[in-house]
Write a protein that holds these residues in place. Structure first.
Motif, PDB file in Angstrom:
ATOM      1  N   TYR A  87       3.267   5.537  -3.525  1.00  0.00           N
ATOM      2  CA  TYR A  87       4.287   5.089  -4.457  1.00  0.00           C
ATOM      3  C   TYR A  87       4.946   6.033  -5.520  1.00  0.00           C
ATOM      4  O   TYR A  87       6.222   6.133  -5.554  1.00  0.00           O
ATOM      5  CB  TYR A  87       3.713   3.882  -5.080  1.00  0.00           C
ATOM      6  CG  TYR A  87       4.646   3.074  -6.179  1.00  0.00           C
ATOM      7  CD1 TYR A  87       5.834   2.716  -6.089  1.00  0.00           C
ATOM      8  CD2 TYR A  87       4.398   3.277  -7.752  1.00  0.00           C
ATOM      9  CE1 TYR A  87       6.911   2.092  -7.159  1.00  0.00           C
ATOM     10  CE2 TYR A  87       5.183   3.036  -8.604  1.00  0.00           C
ATOM     11  CZ  TYR A  87       6.289   2.462  -8.346  1.00  0.00           C
ATOM     12  OH  TYR A  87       7.281   1.877  -9.347  1.00  0.00           O
ATOM     13  N   GLN A  91       9.002   7.180  -5.810  1.00  0.00           N
ATOM     14  CA  GLN A  91       9.702   7.161  -7.086  1.00  0.00           C
ATOM     15  C   GLN A  91      10.215   8.778  -7.187  1.00  0.00           C
ATOM     16  O   GLN A  91      11.405   8.685  -7.817  1.00  0.00           O
ATOM     17  CB  GLN A  91       8.785   6.785  -8.045  1.00  0.00           C
ATOM     18  CG  GLN A  91       8.255   5.354  -8.004  1.00  0.00           C
ATOM     19  CD  GLN A  91       9.337   4.664  -8.542  1.00  0.00           C
ATOM     20  OE1 GLN A  91      10.118   3.972  -7.587  1.00  0.00           O
ATOM     21  NE2 GLN A  91       9.523   4.149  -9.808  1.00  0.00           N
ATOM     22  N   GLN A  94      13.145   9.094  -5.165  1.00  0.00           N
ATOM     23  CA  GLN A  94      14.233   8.187  -5.237  1.00  0.00           C
ATOM     24  C   GLN A  94      14.351   7.372  -3.955  1.00  0.00           C
ATOM     25  O   GLN A  94      15.514   7.260  -3.642  1.00  0.00           O
ATOM     26  CB  GLN A  94      15.675   8.557  -5.920  1.00  0.00           C
ATOM     27  CG  GLN A  94      15.328   9.086  -7.255  1.00  0.00           C
ATOM     28  CD  GLN A  94      16.928   9.535  -7.990  1.00  0.00           C
ATOM     29  OE1 GLN A  94      17.547   9.807  -7.334  1.00  0.00           O
ATOM     30  NE2 GLN A  94      16.753   9.163  -9.345  1.00  0.00           N
ATOM     31  N   LYS A  96      13.710   4.394  -1.159  1.00  0.00           N
ATOM     32  CA  LYS A  96      13.330   2.836  -0.958  1.00  0.00           C
ATOM     33  C   LYS A  96      13.104   2.514   0.516  1.00  0.00           C
ATOM     34  O   LYS A  96      12.834   1.310   0.847  1.00  0.00           O
ATOM     35  CB  LYS A  96      14.700   2.113  -1.215  1.00  0.00           C
ATOM     36  CG  LYS A  96      15.037   2.259  -2.707  1.00  0.00           C
ATOM     37  CD  LYS A  96      14.300   1.521  -3.693  1.00  0.00           C
ATOM     38  CE  LYS A  96      14.644   1.425  -5.151  1.00  0.00           C
ATOM     39  NZ  LYS A  96      13.640   0.800  -5.878  1.00  0.00           N
ATOM     40  N   HIS A  97      12.834   3.389   1.350  1.00  0.00           N
ATOM     41  CA  HIS A  97      12.236   3.182   2.674  1.00  0.00           C
ATOM     42  C   HIS A  97      11.286   4.181   3.055  1.00  0.00           C
ATOM     43  O   HIS A  97      11.280   5.203   3.193  1.00  0.00           O
ATOM     44  CB  HIS A  97      13.664   3.231   3.670  1.00  0.00           C
ATOM     45  CG  HIS A  97      14.447   2.014   3.513  1.00  0.00           C
ATOM     46  ND1 HIS A  97      14.597   0.826   3.937  1.00  0.00           N
ATOM     47  CD2 HIS A  97      15.474   2.134   2.551  1.00  0.00           C
ATOM     48  CE1 HIS A  97      15.592   0.280   3.368  1.00  0.00           C
ATOM     49  NE2 HIS A  97      16.341   1.011   2.624  1.00  0.00           N
ATOM     50  N   GLY A 123       9.761  -3.012  -4.721  1.00  0.00           N
ATOM     51  CA  GLY A 123      11.022  -3.293  -3.871  1.00  0.00           C
ATOM     52  C   GLY A 123      11.200  -2.070  -2.914  1.00  0.00           C
ATOM     53  O   GLY A 123      12.476  -1.758  -2.514  1.00  0.00           O
ATOM     54  N   ILE A 124      10.208  -1.600  -2.311  1.00  0.00           N
ATOM     55  CA  ILE A 124      10.284  -0.457  -1.499  1.00  0.00           C
ATOM     56  C   ILE A 124       9.884  -1.000   0.158  1.00  0.00           C
ATOM     57  O   ILE A 124       8.731  -1.624   0.098  1.00  0.00           O
ATOM     58  CB  ILE A 124       9.485   0.747  -1.697  1.00  0.00           C
ATOM     59  CG1 ILE A 124       9.893   1.551  -2.981  1.00  0.00           C
ATOM     60  CG2 ILE A 124       9.345   1.576  -0.463  1.00  0.00           C
ATOM     61  CD1 ILE A 124       8.901   2.264  -3.527  1.00  0.00           C
ATOM     62  N   GLN A 125      10.802  -0.811   0.944  1.00  0.00           N
ATOM     63  CA  GLN A 125      10.442  -1.557   2.451  1.00  0.00           C
ATOM     64  C   GLN A 125       9.848  -0.321   3.331  1.00  0.00           C
ATOM     65  O   GLN A 125      10.098   0.604   3.365  1.00  0.00           O
ATOM     66  CB  GLN A 125      11.950  -1.807   2.865  1.00  0.00           C
ATOM     67  CG  GLN A 125      11.766  -2.412   4.235  1.00  0.00           C
ATOM     68  CD  GLN A 125      13.164  -3.058   4.726  1.00  0.00           C
ATOM     69  OE1 GLN A 125      14.185  -2.959   4.128  1.00  0.00           O
ATOM     70  NE2 GLN A 125      12.979  -3.658   5.964  1.00  0.00           N
TER      71      GLN A 125
END
Length: 471
Positions: A87, A91, A94, A96-97, A123-125
């Protein structure tokens, strides 16, 4: 938007769905590995396996860097720390996948689910693939919707699913950015020289092609003879994922339009061995107790194993007085690898001749093997011990002398690894103690540590009592 590829036991760019999907769907890609040394120690990673993994990581980093993608290594103590570490990394990037291929034993299953859950909360897939296997566990089910507990019906269904889904087409990866300079990767923990095994994709694929072109045809008949180069010797690359099973399947499919059917004997036998590998992975996924040091057949946990450090050390050091057993153990201790037929012989001997707990052997193998696969190693040991998936395995007791006579008739393999027996004639190589007493009394090779016939009978009697709930 940036995507992250999380590499684990799939250290390759070719035939890797997680890689292909990330590449296709995102302009920016970075790669990450979580090095979990404390967990690897608890899982008995051998120093040679760790060394090969490190060498392969450096090769993978160079391949990625040439395409403009950086490979980052996160030093995480245990699996428990992986979700937070990933995680934080996402971050920083930046991203999200997250793309990765799942693994099947219990600890890995729990880790992967924790990662997905943690990232989802933020909110990360996660995009999960199954590229460690040709057929995912959920795809091979009985008519009742359960998993198969025996190999033969599993294999029939596995072939049907493989025929239906086919083999994925190859893909090309275009550079994402200008080439980078990869930093050197150093893993923690003890390492042992693995340089006899390939680490670059080019050499690994060449090794596979040599087997495919030169030895596959004779695999069905040659693979059981340890003095010959009859096996594929590809297991270390399948274990760390530097060679993908889809790459193998595509080459096999080129041999027949009816793939996975219609293969000649050698290729068909090898395909069945790949299915055994997947069978044990599927069992790990479905049966948690296999990851917890327990027998597949629950009643066998009651077997009264002998406790003998003397017997165990003699086995580990290759000093049992049974030449084929001793040759195998010395090959393992010297090279970090052992011929598959001999693995079965020495495993049977530990359990059914020495009456020692199969879990001792399972752990020792993992601590030595360059190709140590938890699922395959556990499955092989439980098969040998009679605690696994077969219906009446306690009747299957290898006679080490007969096994040696059948699969190393001239004693070439034995003489290669047991120096004390180099001068023993072929006629006496499998029972050398009498000959040594007559012609070489100063020889240090020991007499047989136990009498096979006696120990065999005792094991079968005791195991039968355990199976019937009498112990």
């Amino acid at each position: 938007m940036t995507a992250v590829i999380w590499f684990k036991q799939d250290l390759r760019l070719q035939d890797n769905t997680a890689v292909a999907q990330a590449w296709q769907n995102h302009e920016q890609v970075v790669a990450v590995v979580t090095a979990t040394e404390a967990t690897w120690q608890r899982h008995h990673w051998s120093p040679m396996k760790r060394d090969l993994y490190q060498r392969r990581l450096n090769s993978l980093a160079a391949e990625l860097a040439a395409l403009g993608v950086a490979l980052h290594v996160l030093q995480v103590h245990t699996y428990a720390g992986v979700p937070a570490a990933l995680y934080n990394f996402m971050q920083q990037q930046q991203a999200k996948h997250l793309y990765f291929n799942r693994e099947y034993p219990l600890d890995e299953k729990v880790r992967d689910r924790a990662v997905v859950g943690w990232l989802q909360q933020h909110g990360i897939q996660s995009h999960i693939s199954d590229d460690l296997l040709l057929v995912a566990p959920e795809q091979v089910q009985t008519g009742q919707g359960s998993y198969y507990k025996k190999f033969t019906p599993f294999y029939k269904r596995w072939l049907t699913v493989l025929a239906e889904q086919g083999v994925p087409a190859p893909y090309q990866l275009n550079a994402k950015a200008a080439a980078l300079q990869p930093p050197a990767i150093h893993l923690q923990g003890e390492k042992r020289d693995s340089s006899q095994w390939a680490a670059t994709s080019e050499t690994i694929l060449h090794t596979f092609e040599l087997f495919y072109n030169e030895r596959l045809h004779g695999y069905g008949t040659e693979r059981d003879f340890p003095a010959k180069l009859g096996t594929s010797t590809l297991s270390p690359y399948l274990e760390n994922g530097s060679l993908g099973v889809s790459t193998i399947a595509r080459q096999l499919a080129a041999l027949t339009p009816d793939f996975p059917y219609g293969l000649e004997q050698g290729a068909n036998t090898w395909l069945s061995e790949l299915a055994w590998r997947e069978f044990y992975q599927h069992l790990m996924w479905h049966v948690a107790r296999l990851s917890q040091g327990k027998g597949f057949q629950q009643e066998t946990d009651a077997y009264p194993w002998t406790i003998s450090e003397t017997r165990f050390q003699a086995w580990c050091e290759g000093r049992t007085g049974y030449p084929i057993v001793d040759a195998g153990m010395r090959e393992l201790n010297t090279t970090g690898w052992m011929h598959n037929r001999v693995r079965m012989i020495v495993a049977s001997f530990l359990v059914k001749d020495l009456h020692l707990d199969w879990r001792l052997g399972e752990a020792y193998f993992m601590q030595q093997l360059v190709d140590g696969s938890f699922a395959a190693n556990n499955g092989g040991w439980q098969w040998s011990a009679g605690t696994g998936t077969d219906a009446a395995p306690y009747f299957r007791v290898f006679n080490p002398q007969r096994q040696g006579e059948k699969f190393d008739p001239s004693g070439s393999y034995i003489r290669k690894w047991v120096d004390e027996l180099k001068q023993v004639p072929a006629k006496h190589i499998h029972t050398p103690y009498g000959w040594l007493q007559q012609y070489d009394r100063s020889n240090s090779y020991p007499k047989p540590i136990v009498d096979h016939g006696t120990m065999r009978d005792t094991f079968i009697t005791t195991f039968k009592q355990v199976k019937n709930g009498l112990l």
